[in-house]
Design a protein around this motif. Structure first.
Motif, PDB file in Angstrom:
ATOM      1  N   THR A   1      25.544  17.159 -23.897  1.00 44.17           N
ATOM      2  CA  THR A   1      24.942  17.052 -25.127  1.00 44.17           C
ATOM      3  C   THR A   1      26.017  16.905 -26.194  1.00 44.17           C
ATOM      4  O   THR A   1      25.505  16.746 -27.133  1.00 44.17           O
ATOM      5  N   GLY A   2      27.326  17.125 -25.938  1.00 42.61           N
ATOM      6  CA  GLY A   2      28.345  16.754 -27.102  1.00 42.61           C
ATOM      7  C   GLY A   2      28.248  18.120 -27.946  1.00 42.61           C
ATOM      8  O   GLY A   2      29.087  18.037 -28.903  1.00 42.61           O
ATOM      9  N   ARG A   3      27.745  19.278 -27.725  1.00 43.72           N
ATOM     10  CA  ARG A   3      27.606  20.364 -28.322  1.00 43.72           C
ATOM     11  C   ARG A   3      28.170  21.738 -27.512  1.00 43.72           C
ATOM     12  O   ARG A   3      28.115  21.545 -26.244  1.00 43.72           O
ATOM     13  N   ASP A   4      28.863  22.656 -28.216  1.00 40.84           N
ATOM     14  CA  ASP A   4      29.027  23.906 -27.375  1.00 40.84           C
ATOM     15  C   ASP A   4      27.837  24.895 -27.244  1.00 40.84           C
ATOM     16  O   ASP A   4      28.038  25.789 -26.520  1.00 40.84           O
ATOM     17  N   SER A   5      26.802  24.752 -27.968  1.00 41.68           N
ATOM     18  CA  SER A   5      25.568  25.669 -28.046  1.00 41.68           C
ATOM     19  C   SER A   5      24.450  24.921 -28.257  1.00 41.68           C
ATOM     20  O   SER A   5      24.560  23.758 -28.694  1.00 41.68           O
ATOM     21  N   GLY A   6      23.293  25.480 -27.764  1.00 44.43           N
ATOM     22  CA  GLY A   6      22.190  24.803 -28.200  1.00 44.43           C
ATOM     23  C   GLY A   6      20.965  25.150 -27.293  1.00 44.43           C
ATOM     24  O   GLY A   6      21.216  26.164 -26.594  1.00 44.43           O
ATOM     25  N   PRO A   7      19.975  24.529 -26.907  1.00 45.95           N
ATOM     26  CA  PRO A   7      18.800  24.544 -26.089  1.00 45.95           C
ATOM     27  C   PRO A   7      19.357  25.122 -24.623  1.00 45.95           C
ATOM     28  O   PRO A   7      20.557  24.781 -24.142  1.00 45.95           O
ATOM     29  N   ASP A   8      18.386  25.784 -24.018  1.00 49.72           N
ATOM     30  CA  ASP A   8      18.615  26.425 -22.835  1.00 49.72           C
ATOM     31  C   ASP A   8      18.709  25.135 -21.843  1.00 49.72           C
ATOM     32  O   ASP A   8      17.909  24.144 -21.797  1.00 49.72           O
ATOM     33  N   MET A   9      20.023  24.897 -21.056  1.00 48.05           N
ATOM     34  CA  MET A   9      20.373  23.935 -20.428  1.00 48.05           C
ATOM     35  C   MET A   9      19.214  23.262 -19.341  1.00 48.05           C
ATOM     36  O   MET A   9      19.129  22.284 -18.937  1.00 48.05           O
ATOM     37  N   ALA A  10      18.742  24.375 -18.716  1.00 41.00           N
ATOM     38  CA  ALA A  10      17.858  24.134 -17.623  1.00 41.00           C
ATOM     39  C   ALA A  10      16.513  23.411 -18.127  1.00 41.00           C
ATOM     40  O   ALA A  10      16.169  22.614 -17.336  1.00 41.00           O
ATOM     41  N   ALA A  11      16.036  23.930 -19.410  1.00 43.19           N
ATOM     42  CA  ALA A  11      14.864  23.105 -19.976  1.00 43.19           C
ATOM     43  C   ALA A  11      15.277  21.775 -20.555  1.00 43.19           C
ATOM     44  O   ALA A  11      14.613  20.857 -20.453  1.00 43.19           O
ATOM     45  N   PHE A  12      16.611  21.644 -21.128  1.00 44.39           N
ATOM     46  CA  PHE A  12      16.914  20.336 -21.696  1.00 44.39           C
ATOM     47  C   PHE A  12      17.361  19.210 -20.967  1.00 44.39           C
ATOM     48  O   PHE A  12      17.150  18.379 -21.247  1.00 44.39           O
ATOM     49  N   MET A  13      18.005  19.628 -19.545  1.00 40.25           N
ATOM     50  CA  MET A  13      18.441  18.575 -18.836  1.00 40.25           C
ATOM     51  C   MET A  13      17.354  17.698 -18.385  1.00 40.25           C
ATOM     52  O   MET A  13      17.765  16.477 -18.207  1.00 40.25           O
ATOM     53  N   PRO A  14      16.418  17.952 -18.029  1.00 40.00           N
ATOM     54  CA  PRO A  14      15.447  16.900 -17.524  1.00 40.00           C
ATOM     55  C   PRO A  14      14.894  15.946 -18.710  1.00 40.00           C
ATOM     56  O   PRO A  14      14.489  14.983 -18.288  1.00 40.00           O
ATOM     57  N   LEU A  15      15.345  16.390 -19.604  1.00 37.49           N
ATOM     58  CA  LEU A  15      15.034  15.384 -21.103  1.00 37.49           C
ATOM     59  C   LEU A  15      16.144  14.658 -21.310  1.00 37.49           C
ATOM     60  O   LEU A  15      15.764  13.518 -22.075  1.00 37.49           O
ATOM     61  N   LEU A  16      17.335  14.518 -20.886  1.00 42.23           N
ATOM     62  CA  LEU A  16      18.349  13.554 -21.134  1.00 42.23           C
ATOM     63  C   LEU A  16      17.979  12.342 -20.383  1.00 42.23           C
ATOM     64  O   LEU A  16      17.961  12.124 -19.350  1.00 42.23           O
TER      65      LEU A  16
END
Ligand code: GLU
Length: 441
Positions: free
Chosen positions: A418-433
């Motif tokens: 994501t290029g960031r050190d914090s942010g959305p829950d990765m489990a939910a966010f990863m399928p969107l990448l």
């Protein structure tokens, strides 16, 4: 039926204090299936500006407020003239030629004598000859309303029973020497003509109310019920309206404050009830209770507003945010899933745009000491499609292969994707990448 109005003077931008007054009146009308008027008090043509009329409308619409009718005092001058004629005929409006310097001297003399510095009605003792002479000099009078000596009393919707002795109040000027009608008269004529039943306004208007009750009576008009809410103060107790330009609704909107957070806060602060998020202005109106408000000044806390605003963003379902997200370019089949993954960490809805870009393009900047680790990890990245279980499966595999754990494991991987050190829950966010391998580090 309840009929209320909000009556701003279009001489500046609305700030939170003005909005509070507007909301109280609007909610009172909405709760009682009543009628709500937006009235522009624009008889002061030197200070009123059309751009403020437009800005006020836009600000009110932004918070979801609407009105059943609009009126402008500048379009009603003949009605004020008719009322003034009636007051003159009844001996309640009298001409005065006092200059500001004379009035100031008289005030000082009264103060020095230990008497209230009110107007001494010297103009009432002018003879016909005096008047003729003043007029012959080309001087024009201003006009004062002669107060009745009866105490002015009412039961205030916030303050309870009120009683004001007219001896403590100057006969108010209703018409200036340039012929301009002053708000004190215009407001009474309007409230009577529009059959306003309830007026809620700031405690700075209490004396006006006393005077205006007498004007209603002199015009044989039924007065509305009056309620005076306490004023908002800034952190240091200073009056908000005095803090130049600050807390204007336009500034809050530009900052990304959610309008419903502002509504929720203003509908409750200063009352005995806790501030709670609302899903709509209608919901806030449903349980609005003027009787729950106290007389003490209320401190307005911008940080509380910001926190509430973040809470509102996080609680906004996709359906309610879709239009605004689409305006940020967030649309299409995965927009809803994206919003649900992103919103728990957002402070402002507009920040979703950054995350959407990351989801679309990927971004990363890997620290040199993590380069080898990240390269290993990317080699272990499961093939697409990814789902909610992918993040855990991947990080478990990377942990087993590298021995890293905790933040040392998760942070570089989050950063790689994501290029960031914090942010959305990765489990939910990863399928969107879309392109997790696109790197610039
Ligand atoms: N124009 C007045 C003000 O902004 C209205 C006061 C009232 O509500 O009567 O203070």
């Amino acid at each position: 039926m309840i009929r209320t109005r909000f009556a701003p003077s279009p001489t500046g931008l609305l700030h939170v204090g003005n909005l509070r007054t507007a909301l109280f009146n609007a909610m009172l009308a909405r709760r009682g299936a009543g009628w709500f008027l937006l009235r522009f008090d624009d008889t002061d043509d030197a200070r009123s500006e059309e751009r403020f009329v437009e800005a006020i409308r836009a600000d009110l619409r932004w918070v979801g407020l609407d009105w059943d009718a609009e009126a402008r005092q500048s379009a009603r001058l003949s009605d004020y003239e008719t009322a003034a004629e009636r007051l003159r005929a009844a001996g309640r409006l009298y001409p005065c030629w006092d200059t500001p310097e004379e009035l100031e001297l008289a005030r000082r003399a009264r103060r020095a004598a230990g008497r209230p510095p009110v107007y001494d009605r010297r103009a009432l003792s002018l003879t016909a000859a005096d008047r003729a002479r003043l007029e012959a000099e080309g001087r024009r009078p201003h006009w004062r309303f002669r107060l009745d000596p009866e105490p002015m009393a009412w039961v205030d919707g916030v303050l309870g029973p009120q009683r004001i002795d007219p001896a403590s109040v100057s006969d108010p000027v209703l018409i200036r020497e340039d012929g301009r009608f002053l708000y004190t008269l215009c407001s009474v004529v309007d409230d009577a003509d529009f059959a306003i039943t309830d007026v809620v306004r700031g405690a700075d208007h209490v004396t006006n109310t006393a005077v205006q009750l007498q004007i209603f009576a002199a015009l044989d008009a039924a007065p509305p019920r009056f309620a005076h809410h306490s004023l908002l103060t800034g952190p240091g107790g200073a009056a908000l309206s005095k803090r130049e330009g600050s807390l204007a609704l336009a500034d809050l909107r530009a900052e990304g404050i959610e309008p419903l957070a502002l509504v929720a806060l203003l509908a409750r602060i200063g009352s005995s009830r806790d501030v709670a998020p609302v899903a709509s202005l209608a919901e806030a109106a449903e349980d609005f209770d003027l009787g729950a408000f106290g007389a003490a000044p209320v401190a307005f806390d911008l940080d509380q507003l910001r926190r509430l605003s973040a809470q509102v963003v996080r609680a906004t379902p996709f359906g309610a945010a879709a239009d605004r997200l689409a305006a940020l370019g967030i649309a299409g089949p995965k927009a809803a899933a994206f919003w649900d993954a992103a919103r728990p960490n957002l402070d402002r809805l507009t920040d979703a745009a950054d995350w959407w870009r990351i989801a679309e393009d990927g971004a990363s900047a890997i620290a040199p000491e993590d380069a080898a680790f990240v390269a290993t990890a990317l080699g272990l990245l499961p093939p697409k499609p990814w789902d909610a279980a992918t993040w855990k499966a991947w990080t478990d595999a990377v942990k087993a292969a590298t021995g890293r754990k905790g933040a040392a494991l998760h942070r570089p991987l989050r950063r790689a994707l994501t290029g960031r050190d914090s942010g959305p829950d990765m489990a939910a966010f990863m399928p969107l990448l879309e392109r997790p391998d696109a790197r610039n580090g």
